[in-house]
Enzyme design. Structure first.
Site, short mmCIF file in Angstrom:
data_model
loop_
_atom_site.label_atom_id
_atom_site.label_comp_id
_atom_site.label_asym_id
_atom_site.label_seq_id
_atom_site.Cartn_x
_atom_site.Cartn_y
_atom_site.Cartn_z
N GLU A 101 -40.11 -24.14 18.57
CA GLU A 101 -38.70 -24.39 18.27
C GLU A 101 -38.58 -25.72 17.52
OE1 GLU A 101 -35.69 -22.20 21.02
OE2 GLU A 101 -36.01 -24.24 21.69
N HIS A 149 -38.07 -27.83 26.95
CA HIS A 149 -37.09 -27.62 25.87
C HIS A 149 -36.67 -28.97 25.29
CE1 HIS A 149 -33.59 -26.37 23.61
NE2 HIS A 149 -34.00 -25.12 23.74
P1 13P Z 1 -30.10 -21.77 18.53
O1 13P Z 1 -30.47 -20.32 18.50
O2 13P Z 1 -28.65 -22.00 18.87
O3 13P Z 1 -30.55 -22.49 17.29
O4 13P Z 1 -30.90 -22.43 19.76
C1 13P Z 1 -32.25 -22.19 19.88
C2 13P Z 1 -32.69 -22.68 21.20
O5 13P Z 1 -32.68 -23.87 21.47
C3 13P Z 1 -33.15 -21.68 22.18
O6 13P Z 1 -33.81 -22.26 23.23
#
Ligand code: 13P
Length: 231
Positions: A155, A83
């Site tokens: 992401e 992450h």
């Molecule tokens: P948000 O949904 O708050 O943008 O975060 C996404 C995230 O990092 C999930 O792992």
């Protein structure tokens, strides 16, 4: 659609217990990734348990770490790795992510590998290179059958917590790059997934599910999101 809730570093014990009661009424199945401290209190029929992190090593003299075998003993079925918040704040490298993936696979825990470009990398048109570099770093030495077990979450770092998402074309381009490496794996999108953005995200046929951060803690918004998603 696979829905994964990443609570991040939130909720005290009492807050978690009352949150859990509220999300127990959700009709759709999902994966819940709470803090380590709440794994033992997980008690949902409508969800599987996930973790947000794992040690690069087996159990041993590694103060503060939690090993994959320990997660497995709490019935953890999924675990986030790579992450961007861990890469930014804990300076986690892709060599470490690679070790974590291998530890998880030893105990049949499904790694959810997160990849994504920063705002600067996007501005420099480096998204494709970054995604490929991150993935190839994380999966080095994995056998083909091990690679098949991974879930990949796109992401974009600039999208997390900002309310901004890429266009459907941009998302599709990145997911296609990921699909070239993982033709049959489940692909998630994460980053500002909300009731507002879901309609746009639904225009991306390569999305197999969502990784939810902020909205995972706002139960009414989460339920509205799920209602819109399933309509
Ligand atoms: P948000 O949904 O708050 O943008 O975060 C996404 C995230 O990092 C999930 O792992």
């Amino acid at each position: 659609m696979l829905i994964v809730l990443n609570n991040k570093c939130n909720l005290t014990k009492d807050e978690f217990l009352s949150y859990q009661e509220k999300i127990a009424t959700i009709d759709e199945e999902f994966v819940l990734c709470p803090s380590y401290t709440h794994l033992a209190n997980f008690n949902l029929q409508n969800a599987s348990l996930g973790a947000q992190n794992v040690s690069t090593t087996e159990m041993g003299a590694y103060t503060g770490e939690v090993a994959a075998s320990q997660l497995s003993s709490f019935n953890v079925k999924y675990c986030l790795v790579g992450h961007s918040e861990r890469r930014t704040y804990q300076h986690e490298t892709y060599e470490e992510t690679n070790k974590k993936i291998k530890e998880l696979l030893k105990y049949d825990i499904i790694p959810i590998l997160c990849v994504g470009e920063s705002k600067e990398e996007k501005a420099l048109n480096k998204t494709k290179d970054i995604i490929e570099k991150e993935i190839l770093g994380a999966i080095q030495d994995l056998s083909d059958s091990e690679k098949l077990k991974l879930i990949i979450a796109y992401e974009p770092i600039w999208s997390i917590g900002t309310g901004n998402i890429p266009t459907p074309t941009e998302i599709t381009e990145v997911l296609q790059i990921i699909k070239n490496i993982f033709p049959t794996n489940t692909l998630l999108y994460g980053g500002s997934v909300t009731e507002e953005t879901v309609t746009t995200l639904q225009q991306c046929p390569l999305i197999d599910g969502y990784l939810l951060g902020g909205i995972s803690l706002k139960v009414e918004n989460l339920k509205n999101f799920l209602k819109k998603m399933t309509n």
